[in-house]
Write a protein that holds these residues in place. Structure first.
Motif, PDB file in Angstrom:
ATOM      1  N   LEU A  27       0.835  -1.085   0.123  1.00 50.57           N
ATOM      2  CA  LEU A  27      -0.065   0.057  -0.056  1.00 50.57           C
ATOM      3  C   LEU A  27       0.858   1.327  -0.023  1.00 50.57           C
ATOM      4  CD1 LEU A  27      -2.707  -1.014   2.513  1.00 50.57           C
ATOM      5  CD2 LEU A  27      -2.823  -0.885  -0.079  1.00 50.57           C
ATOM      6  N   ALA A  28       2.065   1.252   0.803  1.00 52.11           N
ATOM      7  CA  ALA A  28       2.896   2.546   0.868  1.00 52.11           C
ATOM      8  C   ALA A  28       3.566   2.716  -0.621  1.00 52.11           C
ATOM      9  CB  ALA A  28       3.743   2.298   1.903  1.00 52.11           C
ATOM     10  N   HIS A  29       3.783   1.622  -1.203  1.00 58.70           N
ATOM     11  CA  HIS A  29       4.480   1.670  -2.392  1.00 58.70           C
ATOM     12  C   HIS A  29       3.477   2.086  -3.463  1.00 58.70           C
ATOM     13  CE1 HIS A  29       6.643   0.679  -6.239  1.00 58.70           C
ATOM     14  NE2 HIS A  29       5.633   0.155  -6.699  1.00 58.70           N
ATOM     15  N   LEU A  30       2.188   2.110  -3.328  1.00 58.04           N
ATOM     16  CA  LEU A  30       1.047   2.431  -4.288  1.00 58.04           C
ATOM     17  C   LEU A  30       0.783   3.960  -3.827  1.00 58.04           C
ATOM     18  CD1 LEU A  30      -1.058  -0.782  -4.813  1.00 58.04           C
ATOM     19  CD2 LEU A  30       0.567   0.313  -6.477  1.00 58.04           C
ATOM     20  N   TRP A  31       0.371   3.965  -2.668  1.00 60.87           N
ATOM     21  CA  TRP A  31      -0.305   5.249  -2.224  1.00 60.87           C
ATOM     22  C   TRP A  31       0.781   6.472  -1.576  1.00 60.87           C
ATOM     23  CZ3 TRP A  31      -4.913   2.602   1.206  1.00 60.87           C
ATOM     24  CH2 TRP A  31      -5.662   2.175   0.282  1.00 60.87           C
ATOM     25  N   LEU A  32       1.850   6.058  -1.151  1.00 58.91           N
ATOM     26  CA  LEU A  32       2.774   6.852  -0.768  1.00 58.91           C
ATOM     27  C   LEU A  32       4.025   7.214  -1.347  1.00 58.91           C
ATOM     28  CD1 LEU A  32       2.444   5.530   3.273  1.00 58.91           C
ATOM     29  CD2 LEU A  32       1.214   7.579   2.101  1.00 58.91           C
ATOM     30  N   GLY A  33       4.188   6.362  -2.537  1.00 56.58           N
ATOM     31  CA  GLY A  33       5.354   6.680  -3.403  1.00 56.58           C
ATOM     32  C   GLY A  33       6.706   5.911  -2.678  1.00 56.58           C
ATOM     33  N   GLU A  34       6.480   5.360  -1.860  1.00 50.92           N
ATOM     34  CA  GLU A  34       7.917   4.503  -0.950  1.00 50.92           C
ATOM     35  C   GLU A  34       8.326   3.360  -2.017  1.00 50.92           C
ATOM     36  OE1 GLU A  34       6.861   3.402   2.986  1.00 50.92           O
ATOM     37  OE2 GLU A  34       6.328   5.330   3.624  1.00 50.92           O
ATOM     38  N   ARG A  35       9.637   3.604  -2.171  1.00 46.77           N
ATOM     39  CA  ARG A  35      10.243   2.550  -3.062  1.00 46.77           C
ATOM     40  C   ARG A  35      10.135   1.449  -2.223  1.00 46.77           C
ATOM     41  NH1 ARG A  35      15.700   3.979  -4.961  1.00 46.77           N
ATOM     42  NH2 ARG A  35      15.407   2.116  -6.333  1.00 46.77           N
ATOM     43  N   LEU A  36       9.809   0.162  -3.133  1.00 43.38           N
ATOM     44  CA  LEU A  36       9.919  -1.106  -2.728  1.00 43.38           C
ATOM     45  C   LEU A  36      11.272  -1.686  -3.427  1.00 43.38           C
ATOM     46  CD1 LEU A  36       8.566  -3.288  -1.085  1.00 43.38           C
ATOM     47  CD2 LEU A  36       7.312  -4.001  -2.738  1.00 43.38           C
ATOM     48  N   THR A  37      12.417  -1.471  -2.737  1.00 47.62           N
ATOM     49  CA  THR A  37      13.747  -1.899  -3.341  1.00 47.62           C
ATOM     50  C   THR A  37      13.667  -3.318  -3.380  1.00 47.62           C
ATOM     51  OG1 THR A  37      14.816  -1.819  -1.319  1.00 47.62           O
ATOM     52  CG2 THR A  37      14.510   0.053  -2.800  1.00 47.62           C
TER      53      THR A  37
END
Length: 290
Positions: free
Chosen positions: A113-123
């Motif tokens: 959800l953070a990757h989709l909604w907050l723009g946090e990179r899922l490295t």
């Protein structure tokens, strides 16, 4: 505890949070012996909400209802109504350690959800850490596959984890000025709804055994298990990446399983040790790229 103090001492705050949540389910298990599950969840939510509202008012903080009401509604629905009701039902059907393990699948949900909604990179490193932590969680779950696992309990726990993830990401996106009010208002509203729902489903107040043990467990659940822990949690989420902070909570099931073994006599096996090692490795990888 103020947000600035938590931000200055994030490692100590995280250690305190892991300890509080780690022993939380065994303590809930004790409380459920004296009170029906939904009434117990509602009492803790209302008690914690009242305490935080008093602290916020005493500190002169103002609730920004006009600016954050959509996030407040999301929090009331997901962080309180669904999370508290489903997690309490889960711990009623499962051993305390297993219920905690299922609930703490939430880092996987939060990372997505953070990757989709907050723009946090899922490295790749973070993803590897999350998958390794998930593998450790799965290994820990194996120790309960001896006929004591309840499908309903597992479903309740997974639903609670998903609800918690949605509520956390909504908070991070809203960035409210007062964390205390953001916790207090949804928990007051949601707690009352849970109490009414419990009564509507046939739970009776006369079934509550108001013993000193239950009163102590209820007070701890409201003041520490809810008020203090959620303040720590949301302040830590506000100070950093939601997905990275969620990954650290993979450590909580280890504490919960240990507490269940020490205080409730639940079994400790070699599979738990292997799962614990995988969880620790996963948490390391999640934090490695900082």
């Amino acid at each position: 505890m103020s947000r600035s103090v938590i931000a200055r001492h994030p490692h100590l705050s995280l250690a305190a949070l892991i300890l509080i949540w780690g022993v939380g389910y065994p303590i809930q298990k004790v409380g459920l012996a004296y009170c029906p599950p939904l009434l117990f969840a509602g009492l803790r939510a209302v008690g914690g909400g009242l305490l935080l509202a008093l602290v916020a008012a005493r500190r002169g903080e103002q609730p920004d209802v006009a600016g954050t009401w959509p996030a407040l509604l999301v929090s009331a629905l997901f962080n309180v109504l669904l999370f508290f009701a489903l997690s309490t039902l889960s711990v009623q059907f499962l051993p305390a350690g297993i219920a905690s393990v299922v609930l703490y699948l939430q880092p996987i949900f939060i990372a997505g959800l953070a990757h989709l909604w907050l723009g946090e990179r899922l490295t790749r490193t973070k993803l590897a850490g999350l998958l390794l932590g998930f593998g450790g969680v799965a290994a820990i779950m194996v120790h309960g596959v001896d006929g004591v696992l309840s499908p309903a309990g597992l479903a309740y726990g997974a639903g609670a984890a998903a609800a918690w993830a949605v509520g956390t990401v909504a908070f991070k996106r809203a960035a409210p000025g007062s964390i205390l009010w953001f916790i207090a208002l949804p928990f007051l509203f949601g707690g009352v709804c849970i109490l009414l729902g419990g009564a509507a489903l046939g739970e009776r107040w006369s079934e509550i055994a108001w013993t000193p043990t239950f009163m102590l467990v209820l007070a701890y659940g409201a003041a520490v298990g809810l008020s203090l822990s959620w303040t720590l949690w949301l302040a830590l989420v506000a100070a950093g990446e939601a997905s990275r902070m969620a990954g650290n909570t993979f450590l909580v099931p280890l504490v919960s399983v240990a507490a269940g073994t020490l205080f409730l006599g639940e079994p400790l096996t070699a599979m738990l040790a292997a799962g614990g090692a995988a969880v620790i490795g996963g948490v390391y990888l999640v934090n490695r790229g900082r």
